[in-house]
Motif scaffolding. Structure first.
Motif, PDB file in Angstrom:
ATOM      1  N   UNK A   1      35.134  44.196  51.442  1.00 45.66           N
ATOM      2  CA  UNK A   1      34.304  45.122  50.665  1.00 45.66           C
ATOM      3  C   UNK A   1      33.015  45.294  51.446  1.00 45.66           C
ATOM      4  N   UNK A   2      32.871  46.442  52.062  1.00 45.80           N
ATOM      5  CA  UNK A   2      31.701  46.707  52.884  1.00 45.80           C
ATOM      6  C   UNK A   2      30.710  47.567  52.107  1.00 45.80           C
ATOM      7  N   UNK A   3      29.456  47.192  52.192  1.00 47.56           N
ATOM      8  CA  UNK A   3      28.413  47.901  51.449  1.00 47.56           C
ATOM      9  C   UNK A   3      27.551  48.733  52.376  1.00 47.56           C
ATOM     10  N   UNK A   4      26.968  49.752  51.792  1.00 47.62           N
ATOM     11  CA  UNK A   4      26.169  50.701  52.577  1.00 47.62           C
ATOM     12  C   UNK A   4      24.733  50.257  52.758  1.00 47.62           C
ATOM     13  N   UNK A   5      24.307  49.252  51.983  1.00 46.64           N
ATOM     14  CA  UNK A   5      22.903  48.862  52.017  1.00 46.64           C
ATOM     15  C   UNK A   5      22.681  47.523  52.688  1.00 46.64           C
ATOM     16  N   UNK A   6      21.551  47.422  53.396  1.00 43.28           N
ATOM     17  CA  UNK A   6      21.191  46.153  54.024  1.00 43.28           C
ATOM     18  C   UNK A   6      20.763  45.120  52.998  1.00 43.28           C
ATOM     19  N   UNK A   7      20.444  45.587  51.775  1.00 40.51           N
ATOM     20  CA  UNK A   7      20.030  44.662  50.722  1.00 40.51           C
ATOM     21  C   UNK A   7      21.214  44.107  49.942  1.00 40.51           C
ATOM     22  N   UNK A   8      22.406  44.268  50.486  1.00 41.25           N
ATOM     23  CA  UNK A   8      23.607  43.810  49.791  1.00 41.25           C
ATOM     24  C   UNK A   8      23.537  42.337  49.477  1.00 41.25           C
ATOM     25  N   UNK A   9      22.725  41.619  50.243  1.00 39.98           N
ATOM     26  CA  UNK A   9      22.573  40.189  50.001  1.00 39.98           C
ATOM     27  C   UNK A   9      21.879  39.860  48.697  1.00 39.98           C
ATOM     28  N   UNK A  10      21.398  40.865  47.994  1.00 41.25           N
ATOM     29  CA  UNK A  10      20.767  40.641  46.692  1.00 41.25           C
ATOM     30  C   UNK A  10      21.697  40.980  45.537  1.00 41.25           C
ATOM     31  N   UNK A  11      22.941  41.246  45.850  1.00 41.70           N
ATOM     32  CA  UNK A  11      23.917  41.642  44.849  1.00 41.70           C
ATOM     33  C   UNK A  11      24.958  40.543  44.612  1.00 41.70           C
ATOM     34  N   UNK A  12      25.275  40.300  43.360  1.00 39.19           N
ATOM     35  CA  UNK A  12      26.462  39.529  43.030  1.00 39.19           C
ATOM     36  C   UNK A  12      27.659  40.477  43.136  1.00 39.19           C
ATOM     37  N   UNK A  13      28.780  39.965  43.600  1.00 39.32           N
ATOM     38  CA  UNK A  13      29.941  40.810  43.866  1.00 39.32           C
ATOM     39  C   UNK A  13      31.189  40.178  43.266  1.00 39.32           C
ATOM     40  N   UNK A  14      32.061  41.018  42.778  1.00 37.62           N
ATOM     41  CA  UNK A  14      33.323  40.525  42.220  1.00 37.62           C
ATOM     42  C   UNK A  14      34.470  41.415  42.668  1.00 37.62           C
ATOM     43  N   UNK A  15      35.647  40.835  42.637  1.00 37.14           N
ATOM     44  CA  UNK A  15      36.889  41.587  42.811  1.00 37.14           C
ATOM     45  C   UNK A  15      37.604  41.624  41.465  1.00 37.14           C
ATOM     46  N   UNK A  16      37.998  42.812  41.098  1.00 36.09           N
ATOM     47  CA  UNK A  16      38.833  43.017  39.924  1.00 36.09           C
ATOM     48  C   UNK A  16      40.149  43.612  40.403  1.00 36.09           C
ATOM     49  N   UNK A  17      41.150  43.492  39.579  1.00 37.94           N
ATOM     50  CA  UNK A  17      42.431  44.085  39.948  1.00 37.94           C
ATOM     51  C   UNK A  17      43.083  44.705  38.725  1.00 37.94           C
ATOM     52  N   UNK A  18      43.845  45.751  39.008  1.00 41.88           N
ATOM     53  CA  UNK A  18      44.531  46.450  37.934  1.00 41.88           C
ATOM     54  C   UNK A  18      45.975  46.684  38.331  1.00 41.88           C
ATOM     55  N   UNK A  19      46.854  46.009  37.626  1.00 41.58           N
ATOM     56  CA  UNK A  19      48.282  46.161  37.859  1.00 41.58           C
ATOM     57  C   UNK A  19      48.771  47.427  37.147  1.00 41.58           C
ATOM     58  N   UNK A  20      49.885  47.985  37.587  1.00 41.72           N
ATOM     59  CA  UNK A  20      50.402  49.207  36.961  1.00 41.72           C
ATOM     60  C   UNK A  20      50.604  49.034  35.460  1.00 41.72           C
ATOM     61  N   UNK A  21      50.004  49.935  34.701  1.00 45.74           N
ATOM     62  CA  UNK A  21      50.165  49.911  33.259  1.00 45.74           C
ATOM     63  C   UNK A  21      49.363  48.865  32.532  1.00 45.74           C
ATOM     64  N   UNK A  22      48.480  48.186  33.254  1.00 48.20           N
ATOM     65  CA  UNK A  22      47.705  47.117  32.623  1.00 48.20           C
ATOM     66  C   UNK A  22      46.211  47.362  32.792  1.00 48.20           C
ATOM     67  N   UNK A  23      45.426  46.623  32.057  1.00 47.53           N
ATOM     68  CA  UNK A  23      43.979  46.780  32.139  1.00 47.53           C
ATOM     69  C   UNK A  23      43.434  46.076  33.372  1.00 47.53           C
ATOM     70  N   UNK A  24      42.253  46.499  33.768  1.00 47.89           N
ATOM     71  CA  UNK A  24      41.594  45.891  34.911  1.00 47.89           C
ATOM     72  C   UNK A  24      41.101  44.501  34.541  1.00 47.89           C
ATOM     73  N   UNK A  25      41.341  43.547  35.421  1.00 54.58           N
ATOM     74  CA  UNK A  25      40.965  42.165  35.152  1.00 54.58           C
ATOM     75  C   UNK A  25      40.200  41.540  36.314  1.00 54.58           C
ATOM     76  N   UNK A  26      39.359  40.631  35.968  1.00 51.39           N
ATOM     77  CA  UNK A  26      38.583  39.879  36.945  1.00 51.39           C
ATOM     78  C   UNK A  26      39.503  38.994  37.772  1.00 51.39           C
ATOM     79  N   UNK A  27      39.251  38.950  39.085  1.00 52.95           N
ATOM     80  CA  UNK A  27      40.004  38.058  39.955  1.00 52.95           C
ATOM     81  C   UNK A  27      39.099  36.973  40.556  1.00 52.95           C
ATOM     82  N   UNK A  28      37.965  37.392  41.126  1.00 50.29           N
ATOM     83  CA  UNK A  28      37.065  36.439  41.757  1.00 50.29           C
ATOM     84  C   UNK A  28      35.665  37.036  41.852  1.00 50.29           C
TER      85      UNK A  28
END
Length: 124
Positions: A21-48
């Motif tokens: 996950x590449x960010x456009x800003x140099x201040x990306x180090x001030x952001x918390x980041x997560x990965x979510x995933x969405x399987x076919x036909x299901x809701x989006x869920x937190x992964x990490x």
């Protein structure tokens, strides 16, 4: 901030992939980041999720011990290393970010910025 997710693809069960996950800003180090995933036909869920500094990480029970989230703030990039992939890991994976000097939360409502998603397909 704009987020660009990449690294998805087709992999056999038991295999590995690394998402970025590449960010456009140099201040990306001030952001918390997560990965979510969405399987076919299901809701989006937190992964990490990972804190702004990388000092803390959290995982959904379904991926704990198999997935590792990390970040390189010098490169404005967060990674998700996925090992021992299973059929049920098939989903579109989205990275999300919020400007937050704390741990990454696990609910989608907490995040202001989203990448476009990268598709992961695990085959038997």
């Amino acid at each position: 901030v704009q987020l660009q997710a990449s690294g998805g693809g087709l992999v056999q069960s038991g295999g590995s992939l690394r998402l970025s996950c590449a960010a456009s800003e140099r201040t990306f180090g001030t952001y918390a980041v997560a990965w979510f995933r969405q399987a076919p036909g299901k809701e989006r869920k937190f992964a990490a999720g990972i804190s702004w500094s990388g000092g803390s990480a959290s995982y959904a029970d379904s991926v704990k011990g198999r997935f590792t989230i990390s970040r390189d703030n010098a490169k404005n990039t967060v990674y998700l290393q996925m090992n021992s992939l299973r059929l049920e890991d098939t989903a579109i994976y989205y990275c999300a970010a919020r400007r937050w000097y704390g741990s990454a939360g696990s609910t989608s409502q907490e995040y202001n910025y989203w990448g476009q998603g990268t598709e992961v397909t695990v085959s038997s």
